[in-house]
Design a protein around this motif. Structure first.
Motif, PDB file in Angstrom:
ATOM      1  N   GLY A  53      89.942   3.077  45.220  1.00  0.00           N
ATOM      2  CA  GLY A  53      90.080   1.995  45.341  1.00  0.00           C
ATOM      3  C   GLY A  53      88.583   2.269  46.450  1.00  0.00           C
ATOM      4  N   GLN A  54      88.696   1.288  47.694  1.00  0.00           N
ATOM      5  CA  GLN A  54      87.871   0.716  48.686  1.00  0.00           C
ATOM      6  C   GLN A  54      88.792   1.300  50.073  1.00  0.00           C
ATOM      7  OE1 GLN A  54      85.113   2.020  48.956  1.00  0.00           O
ATOM      8  NE2 GLN A  54      84.880   2.369  47.537  1.00  0.00           N
ATOM      9  N   ASN A  55      90.320   0.610  49.883  1.00  0.00           N
ATOM     10  CA  ASN A  55      91.185   1.260  50.633  1.00  0.00           C
ATOM     11  C   ASN A  55      91.051   2.013  51.697  1.00  0.00           C
ATOM     12  OD1 ASN A  55      93.250   0.368  52.084  1.00  0.00           O
ATOM     13  ND2 ASN A  55      94.597   0.409  50.489  1.00  0.00           N
ATOM     14  N   ASP A  56      91.068   1.482  53.412  1.00  0.00           N
ATOM     15  CA  ASP A  56      91.130   2.474  54.105  1.00  0.00           C
ATOM     16  C   ASP A  56      92.084   3.478  54.278  1.00  0.00           C
ATOM     17  OD1 ASP A  56      88.605   1.250  54.389  1.00  0.00           O
ATOM     18  OD2 ASP A  56      88.374   0.392  56.040  1.00  0.00           O
ATOM     19  N   ASP A  57      92.753   2.682  54.033  1.00  0.00           N
ATOM     20  CA  ASP A  57      94.489   4.001  54.591  1.00  0.00           C
ATOM     21  C   ASP A  57      94.799   4.896  53.311  1.00  0.00           C
ATOM     22  OD1 ASP A  57      95.612   4.389  56.431  1.00  0.00           O
ATOM     23  OD2 ASP A  57      97.624   2.847  55.507  1.00  0.00           O
ATOM     24  N   MET A  58      94.026   5.390  52.801  1.00  0.00           N
ATOM     25  CA  MET A  58      94.608   6.401  51.810  1.00  0.00           C
ATOM     26  C   MET A  58      94.102   7.508  51.845  1.00  0.00           C
ATOM     27  SD  MET A  58      95.507   4.417  48.866  1.00  0.00           S
ATOM     28  CE  MET A  58      95.522   3.342  48.044  1.00  0.00           C
ATOM     29  N   TYR A  59      95.479   8.549  51.063  1.00  0.00           N
ATOM     30  CA  TYR A  59      95.347   9.866  51.613  1.00  0.00           C
ATOM     31  C   TYR A  59      95.091  10.703  51.034  1.00  0.00           C
ATOM     32  CZ  TYR A  59      97.784   8.944  56.413  1.00  0.00           C
ATOM     33  OH  TYR A  59      97.607   8.334  57.730  1.00  0.00           O
ATOM     34  N   ILE A  60      94.382  11.431  50.577  1.00  0.00           N
ATOM     35  CA  ILE A  60      93.785  12.278  49.815  1.00  0.00           C
ATOM     36  C   ILE A  60      94.970  14.189  50.743  1.00  0.00           C
ATOM     37  CG2 ILE A  60      92.877  13.640  48.219  1.00  0.00           C
ATOM     38  CD1 ILE A  60      90.671  11.635  49.089  1.00  0.00           C
ATOM     39  N   ALA A  61      95.756  14.305  49.011  1.00  0.00           N
ATOM     40  CA  ALA A  61      95.670  16.234  49.601  1.00  0.00           C
ATOM     41  C   ALA A  61      95.026  16.715  48.794  1.00  0.00           C
ATOM     42  CB  ALA A  61      97.150  16.380  48.749  1.00  0.00           C
TER      43      ALA A  61
END
Length: 130
Positions: free
Chosen positions: A89-97
């Motif tokens: 989605g467009q959430n600013d607090d997302m982490y991707i490894a």
């Protein structure tokens, strides 16, 4: 006429039902812990002395033959951004490894970094410990 009760209430406590519950919980946790498996791709990650404790919501992997994977599903580079947007989605607090083989050219890593920056995702570069 005096009536007597024929059944007496026992004041002792039986631990057998409690031990049954404990063993059932133990079996449940043992089974569910074996179902969780890390990323199944074979990658030789670069080494690093520092490790992060952030919990990523998903992972992107790039193999040495430049194949892109979101978690364990193979995607083309053109489908990478829409797949991440649908997943996170467009959430600013997302982490991707980001799991990248150490033989992958840096320009491929920068492509994924640009996608993350454009969508305001935070990117964690996965490494192996020294």
């Amino acid at each position: 006429m005096a009536l007597k009760r024929t059944s007496k209430i026992s004041s002792s406590f039986s631990m057998s039902s409690m031990t049954d519950i404990v063993f059932l919980l133990l079996i449940f946790f043992m089974l569910t812990s074996t179902l969780v498996h890390p990323n199944a791709l074979k990658l030789l990650l670069p080494q690093s002395a520092n490790q992060t404790s952030a919990k990523p919501q998903t992972s992107v992997s790039i193999t040495k033959d430049l194949r892109y994977y979101v978690e364990s599903r193979r995607v083309k580079y053109e489908e990478l951004e829409p797949t991440l947007q649908a997943k996170l989605g467009q959430n600013d607090d997302m982490y991707i490894a980001l799991h990248v083989d150490e033989n992958v050219p840096m320009k491929e890593v920068v492509k994924v970094m640009n996608i993350a920056k454009k969508n305001k995702y935070k990117l964690i570069l996965a490494t192996r410990a020294k």
